[in-house]
Write a protein that holds these residues in place. Structure first.
Motif, PDB file in Angstrom:
ATOM      1  N   ALA A  69       0.845  -1.200   0.000  1.00  7.11           N
ATOM      2  CA  ALA A  69       0.000   0.000   0.000  1.00  7.11           C
ATOM      3  C   ALA A  69       0.877   1.246   0.000  1.00  7.11           C
ATOM      4  O   ALA A  69       0.584   2.224  -0.701  1.00  7.11           O
ATOM      5  N   GLU A  70       1.975   1.207   0.760  1.00 10.91           N
ATOM      6  CA  GLU A  70       2.903   2.333   0.788  1.00 10.91           C
ATOM      7  C   GLU A  70       3.549   2.533  -0.582  1.00 10.91           C
ATOM      8  O   GLU A  70       3.704   3.659  -1.043  1.00 10.91           O
ATOM      9  N   ALA A  71       3.899   1.452  -1.245  1.00  5.47           N
ATOM     10  CA  ALA A  71       4.506   1.543  -2.575  1.00  5.47           C
ATOM     11  C   ALA A  71       3.540   2.190  -3.570  1.00  5.47           C
ATOM     12  O   ALA A  71       3.949   3.020  -4.391  1.00  5.47           O
ATOM     13  N   VAL A  72       2.271   1.850  -3.460  1.00  3.50           N
ATOM     14  CA  VAL A  72       1.255   2.460  -4.338  1.00  3.50           C
ATOM     15  C   VAL A  72       1.163   3.957  -4.055  1.00  3.50           C
ATOM     16  O   VAL A  72       1.122   4.775  -4.976  1.00  3.50           O
ATOM     17  N   LEU A  73       1.150   4.321  -2.777  1.00  6.27           N
ATOM     18  CA  LEU A  73       1.096   5.741  -2.406  1.00  6.27           C
ATOM     19  C   LEU A  73       2.325   6.493  -2.926  1.00  6.27           C
ATOM     20  O   LEU A  73       2.213   7.620  -3.407  1.00  6.27           O
ATOM     21  N   ILE A  74       3.472   5.871  -2.828  1.00  2.93           N
ATOM     22  CA  ILE A  74       4.703   6.515  -3.303  1.00  2.93           C
ATOM     23  C   ILE A  74       4.636   6.742  -4.814  1.00  2.93           C
ATOM     24  O   ILE A  74       4.966   7.832  -5.294  1.00  2.93           O
ATOM     25  N   ARG A  75       4.196   5.730  -5.541  1.00  2.07           N
ATOM     26  CA  ARG A  75       4.069   5.891  -7.008  1.00  2.07           C
ATOM     27  C   ARG A  75       3.099   7.025  -7.348  1.00  2.07           C
ATOM     28  O   ARG A  75       3.364   7.838  -8.226  1.00  2.07           O
TER      29      ARG A  75
END
Length: 127
Positions: free
Chosen positions: A21-27
């Motif tokens: 979920a954090e990776a999606v937010l970062i992208r």
């Protein structure tokens, strides 16, 4: 025994979900999504503040350092190369801002010694 193994598997799955979920937010933040960046910030704010407060030992300076960090991170998030490095990247920015606060503190201290305040000057003349 099996319940402990199952609990560990569930925790590991939760951590993996959180990381993805954090990776999606970062992208999304890298593409300019302000809400995504805001969510990232809300997830890490307490850790950033604790680090700054521990480092600087002064609440207002810690808040200033975190604020400066967030602005810098928002402006530069598109330059983040690896999504998995987000936390170390933002803590590096914070560390640099804390170092800047120390420099400002040292400069202010030097100025105070070089140019005493009016009240200090008046007291020295009375003695």
């Amino acid at each position: 025994m099996n319940s402990k193994i199952n609990e560990k598997k569930e925790r590991d799955a939760d951590v993996q979900l959180s990381k993805s979920a954090e990776a999606v937010l970062i992208r999304r933040a890298k593409r300019g999504d302000v809400k995504a960046f805001s969510e990232l910030y809300s997830r890490i704010y307490v850790e950033l503040y604790k680090f700054a407060l521990y480092t600087l030992k002064h609440p207002q300076e810690a808040e200033d350092a975190v604020s400066d960090t967030v602005v810098t991170a928002y402006e530069k998030i598109s330059s983040l190369k690896k999504e998995e490095s987000f936390r170390s990247w933002i803590f590096t920015i914070l560390s640099n801002h804390c170092k800047n606060q120390f420099r400002k503190r040292a400069q202010t201290h030097e100025l105070d010694e070089t140019y005493p305040s009016k009240s200090q000057t008046m007291l020295s003349h009375r003695m």
